[in-house]
Design a protein around this motif. Structure first.
Motif, PDB file in Angstrom:
ATOM      1  N   GLY A  96       0.782  -1.234   0.000  1.00  0.00           N
ATOM      2  CA  GLY A  96       0.000   0.000   0.000  1.00  0.00           C
ATOM      3  C   GLY A  96       0.811   1.280   0.000  1.00  0.00           C
ATOM      4  N   LEU A  97       2.136   1.222   0.049  1.00  0.00           N
ATOM      5  CA  LEU A  97       2.926   2.463  -0.023  1.00  0.00           C
ATOM      6  C   LEU A  97       2.700   3.102  -1.383  1.00  0.00           C
ATOM      7  CD1 LEU A  97       6.342   1.556   1.674  1.00  0.00           C
ATOM      8  CD2 LEU A  97       4.398   2.819   2.630  1.00  0.00           C
ATOM      9  N   ASP A  98       2.592   4.436  -1.378  1.00  0.00           N
ATOM     10  CA  ASP A  98       2.201   5.159  -2.594  1.00  0.00           C
ATOM     11  C   ASP A  98       3.263   6.213  -2.929  1.00  0.00           C
ATOM     12  OD1 ASP A  98       1.038   6.739  -4.519  1.00  0.00           O
ATOM     13  OD2 ASP A  98      -0.899   6.887  -3.498  1.00  0.00           O
ATOM     14  N   PRO A  99       3.954   6.061  -4.077  1.00  0.00           N
ATOM     15  CA  PRO A  99       4.998   7.032  -4.441  1.00  0.00           C
ATOM     16  C   PRO A  99       4.463   8.456  -4.584  1.00  0.00           C
ATOM     17  CG  PRO A  99       5.069   5.104  -5.885  1.00  0.00           C
ATOM     18  CD  PRO A  99       3.836   4.968  -5.049  1.00  0.00           C
ATOM     19  N   ALA A 100       3.139   8.624  -4.773  1.00  0.00           N
ATOM     20  CA  ALA A 100       2.568   9.965  -4.941  1.00  0.00           C
ATOM     21  C   ALA A 100       2.270  10.625  -3.594  1.00  0.00           C
ATOM     22  CB  ALA A 100       1.288   9.870  -5.761  1.00  0.00           C
ATOM     23  N   LYS A 101       2.395   9.882  -2.507  1.00  0.00           N
ATOM     24  CA  LYS A 101       2.105  10.448  -1.179  1.00  0.00           C
ATOM     25  C   LYS A 101       3.397  10.924  -0.498  1.00  0.00           C
ATOM     26  CE  LYS A 101      -2.283   8.402   0.145  1.00  0.00           C
ATOM     27  NZ  LYS A 101      -2.926   7.573   1.189  1.00  0.00           N
ATOM     28  N   GLY A 102       3.288  11.284   0.788  1.00  0.00           N
ATOM     29  CA  GLY A 102       4.405  11.881   1.524  1.00  0.00           C
ATOM     30  C   GLY A 102       5.516  10.896   1.857  1.00  0.00           C
ATOM     31  N   PRO A 103       6.525  11.375   2.598  1.00  0.00           N
ATOM     32  CA  PRO A 103       7.696  10.547   2.923  1.00  0.00           C
ATOM     33  C   PRO A 103       7.353   9.324   3.775  1.00  0.00           C
ATOM     34  CG  PRO A 103       7.844  12.718   3.987  1.00  0.00           C
ATOM     35  CD  PRO A 103       6.616  12.735   3.135  1.00  0.00           C
ATOM     36  N   VAL A 104       8.344   8.424   3.864  1.00  0.00           N
ATOM     37  CA  VAL A 104       8.221   7.189   4.642  1.00  0.00           C
ATOM     38  C   VAL A 104       9.384   7.169   5.635  1.00  0.00           C
ATOM     39  CG1 VAL A 104       8.311   4.658   4.521  1.00  0.00           C
ATOM     40  CG2 VAL A 104       7.130   5.955   2.720  1.00  0.00           C
ATOM     41  N   ILE A 105       9.105   6.728   6.867  1.00  0.00           N
ATOM     42  CA  ILE A 105      10.154   6.549   7.878  1.00  0.00           C
ATOM     43  C   ILE A 105      10.248   5.054   8.178  1.00  0.00           C
ATOM     44  CG2 ILE A 105      10.887   7.033  10.247  1.00  0.00           C
ATOM     45  CD1 ILE A 105       9.236   9.617  10.156  1.00  0.00           C
ATOM     46  N   GLU A 106      11.475   4.545   8.230  1.00  0.00           N
ATOM     47  CA  GLU A 106      11.677   3.140   8.633  1.00  0.00           C
ATOM     48  C   GLU A 106      12.469   3.114   9.939  1.00  0.00           C
ATOM     49  OE1 GLU A 106      14.072   0.703   6.030  1.00  0.00           O
ATOM     50  OE2 GLU A 106      13.780  -1.063   7.317  1.00  0.00           O
ATOM     51  N   LEU A 107      11.963   2.391  10.923  1.00  0.00           N
ATOM     52  CA  LEU A 107      12.620   2.295  12.236  1.00  0.00           C
ATOM     53  C   LEU A 107      13.316   0.943  12.379  1.00  0.00           C
ATOM     54  CD1 LEU A 107       9.683   3.630  14.493  1.00  0.00           C
ATOM     55  CD2 LEU A 107      11.490   4.951  13.351  1.00  0.00           C
ATOM     56  N   GLY A 108      14.564   0.933  12.862  1.00  0.00           N
ATOM     57  CA  GLY A 108      15.283  -0.328  13.082  1.00  0.00           C
ATOM     58  C   GLY A 108      15.561  -1.029  11.762  1.00  0.00           C
ATOM     59  N   ALA A 109      16.262  -0.349  10.866  1.00  0.00           N
ATOM     60  CA  ALA A 109      16.408  -0.839   9.478  1.00  0.00           C
ATOM     61  C   ALA A 109      17.382  -2.011   9.345  1.00  0.00           C
ATOM     62  CB  ALA A 109      16.844   0.306   8.570  1.00  0.00           C
ATOM     63  N   GLY A 110      18.237  -2.230  10.329  1.00  0.00           N
ATOM     64  CA  GLY A 110      19.146  -3.400  10.282  1.00  0.00           C
ATOM     65  C   GLY A 110      20.017  -3.376   9.038  1.00  0.00           C
ATOM     66  N   THR A 111      20.045  -4.487   8.305  1.00  0.00           N
ATOM     67  CA  THR A 111      20.878  -4.553   7.090  1.00  0.00           C
ATOM     68  C   THR A 111      20.145  -4.008   5.861  1.00  0.00           C
ATOM     69  OG1 THR A 111      20.129  -6.814   6.701  1.00  0.00           O
ATOM     70  CG2 THR A 111      22.216  -6.544   7.892  1.00  0.00           C
ATOM     71  N   GLY A 112      18.853  -3.675   5.989  1.00  0.00           N
ATOM     72  CA  GLY A 112      18.162  -2.996   4.884  1.00  0.00           C
ATOM     73  C   GLY A 112      17.236  -3.855   4.044  1.00  0.00           C
ATOM     74  N   VAL A 113      16.792  -4.994   4.568  1.00  0.00           N
ATOM     75  CA  VAL A 113      15.886  -5.821   3.749  1.00  0.00           C
ATOM     76  C   VAL A 113      14.542  -5.117   3.522  1.00  0.00           C
ATOM     77  CG1 VAL A 113      16.872  -8.120   4.148  1.00  0.00           C
ATOM     78  CG2 VAL A 113      15.249  -7.196   5.795  1.00  0.00           C
ATOM     79  N   ILE A 114      14.012  -4.451   4.573  1.00  0.00           N
ATOM     80  CA  ILE A 114      12.749  -3.728   4.396  1.00  0.00           C
ATOM     81  C   ILE A 114      13.001  -2.432   3.617  1.00  0.00           C
ATOM     82  CG2 ILE A 114      10.794  -2.649   5.586  1.00  0.00           C
ATOM     83  CD1 ILE A 114      11.135  -4.665   7.847  1.00  0.00           C
ATOM     84  N   THR A 115      14.157  -1.814   3.841  1.00  0.00           N
ATOM     85  CA  THR A 115      14.522  -0.606   3.073  1.00  0.00           C
ATOM     86  C   THR A 115      14.421  -0.894   1.576  1.00  0.00           C
ATOM     87  OG1 THR A 115      16.184  -0.271   4.817  1.00  0.00           O
ATOM     88  CG2 THR A 115      16.289   1.208   2.916  1.00  0.00           C
ATOM     89  N   GLN A 116      14.995  -2.029   1.164  1.00  0.00           N
ATOM     90  CA  GLN A 116      14.960  -2.404  -0.256  1.00  0.00           C
ATOM     91  C   GLN A 116      13.519  -2.600  -0.731  1.00  0.00           C
ATOM     92  OE1 GLN A 116      17.770  -2.837  -2.549  1.00  0.00           O
ATOM     93  NE2 GLN A 116      15.916  -2.524  -3.770  1.00  0.00           N
ATOM     94  N   ALA A 117      12.704  -3.225   0.109  1.00  0.00           N
ATOM     95  CA  ALA A 117      11.304  -3.463  -0.274  1.00  0.00           C
ATOM     96  C   ALA A 117      10.538  -2.142  -0.404  1.00  0.00           C
ATOM     97  CB  ALA A 117      10.634  -4.379   0.755  1.00  0.00           C
ATOM     98  N   ILE A 118      10.856  -1.172   0.452  1.00  0.00           N
ATOM     99  CA  ILE A 118      10.198   0.148   0.362  1.00  0.00           C
ATOM    100  C   ILE A 118      10.566   0.808  -0.972  1.00  0.00           C
ATOM    101  CG2 ILE A 118      10.139   2.479   1.358  1.00  0.00           C
ATOM    102  CD1 ILE A 118      10.640   1.125   4.142  1.00  0.00           C
ATOM    103  N   LEU A 119      11.841   0.753  -1.328  1.00  0.00           N
ATOM    104  CA  LEU A 119      12.278   1.336  -2.606  1.00  0.00           C
ATOM    105  C   LEU A 119      11.642   0.589  -3.778  1.00  0.00           C
ATOM    106  CD1 LEU A 119      16.052   1.923  -1.730  1.00  0.00           C
ATOM    107  CD2 LEU A 119      14.224   3.640  -1.817  1.00  0.00           C
ATOM    108  N   ASP A 120      11.497  -0.724  -3.643  1.00  0.00           N
ATOM    109  CA  ASP A 120      10.883  -1.531  -4.707  1.00  0.00           C
ATOM    110  C   ASP A 120       9.411  -1.160  -4.928  1.00  0.00           C
ATOM    111  OD1 ASP A 120      13.272  -2.844  -5.049  1.00  0.00           O
ATOM    112  OD2 ASP A 120      12.672  -4.670  -3.974  1.00  0.00           O
ATOM    113  N   ARG A 121       8.788  -0.528  -3.944  1.00  0.00           N
ATOM    114  CA  ARG A 121       7.395  -0.056  -4.095  1.00  0.00           C
ATOM    115  C   ARG A 121       7.348   1.272  -4.844  1.00  0.00           C
ATOM    116  NH1 ARG A 121       3.466  -3.946  -3.080  1.00  0.00           N
ATOM    117  NH2 ARG A 121       4.014  -5.110  -1.220  1.00  0.00           N
TER     118      ARG A 121
END
Ligand SMILES: C[S@@+](CC[C@H](N)C(=O)[O-])C[C@H]1O[C@@H](n2cnc3c(N)ncnc32)[C@H](O)[C@@H]1O
Length: 187
Positions: free
Chosen positions: A35-60
């Motif tokens: 449901g993340l929408d590139p047309a909406k506002g910024p996203v904050i990720e907490l406890g990103a670790g090595t970045g597996v969720i970070t990559q998934a956020i960018l992939d959206r």
């Protein structure tokens, strides 16, 4: 593989902060970022670790400049900077998320071991996150346990509503994703 080794090394060095058996699986990352929408506002990720969720956020389709990670572990923070140089990375406690100078944040995506944290820290994380979120914004948190991953006292105090995902069996251990909203804005 280097990411996995880094994660495992930090589990051994800082078990109280990492509190996981392995990085989140692809299936869990997909549910966290649904449901993340590139047309909406910024996203904050907490406890990103090595970045597996970070990559998934960018992939959206979220632009790197619209993504802010918060990670207190210096090794993970340095790794995130090297892996995603165009993303904003903040080496600080998630309890200070309210200090970021952002507005209309569409989602806070949390990989934190929230339930194992003291109530005062949970209050700082949830209070700061909802101060950053747009009125219809959501706080997304996974958990391995059977209970909602935010302390009951805090859910009541902040008048939060939530939706729960199906159990994600293809994760070690299996997990569920909770989406918390301000009352009466739940989608
Ligand atoms: C369970 S790991 C999740 C890592 C990754 N997001 C994933 O899903 O695989 C928890 C992460 O939260 C970080 N962390 C724990 N307490 C924190 C705090 N108070 N502020 C910021 N990061 C924290 C740890 O360093 C670790 O990277």
């Amino acid at each position: 593989m280097r990411d996995f080794a880094l994660f495992m090394g930090q589990i051994l060095r800082r078990p109280g902060q990492v509190v996981a058996l392995a990085p989140s699986s692809r299936a869990l990352c997909a549910e966290m970022t649904e449901g993340l929408d590139p047309a909406k506002g910024p996203v904050i990720e907490l406890g990103a670790g090595t970045g597996v969720i970070t990559q998934a956020i960018l992939d959206r389709g979220i632009a790197p400049a619209a993504l802010h990670t918060i990670e207190m572990n210096p090794e993970f923070h340095a790794h995130l900077q090297a892996r995603f140089p165009s993303v904003h990375h903040h080496k600080m406690s998630a309890g200070d998320v309210g200090d970021l100078d952002l507005s209309e944040v569409q989602a806070v995506i949390s990989g934190l071991p929230l339930l194992s944290m003291p109530l005062a820290l949970q209050r700082g994380i949830l209070g700061g996150s909802f101060a950053q979120l747009a009125q219809d914004g959501r706080y997304v948190q996974f958990t391995y346990g059977p209970k909602p991953p935010v302390a009951r006292a805090l859910r009541d105090e902040m008048e939060l509503e939530w939706r729960i995902s199906a159990k994600i069996w293809r994760n070690i251990p299996p997990a569920r994703v909770y989406r918390f909203f301000r009352q009466s804005t739940a989608q």
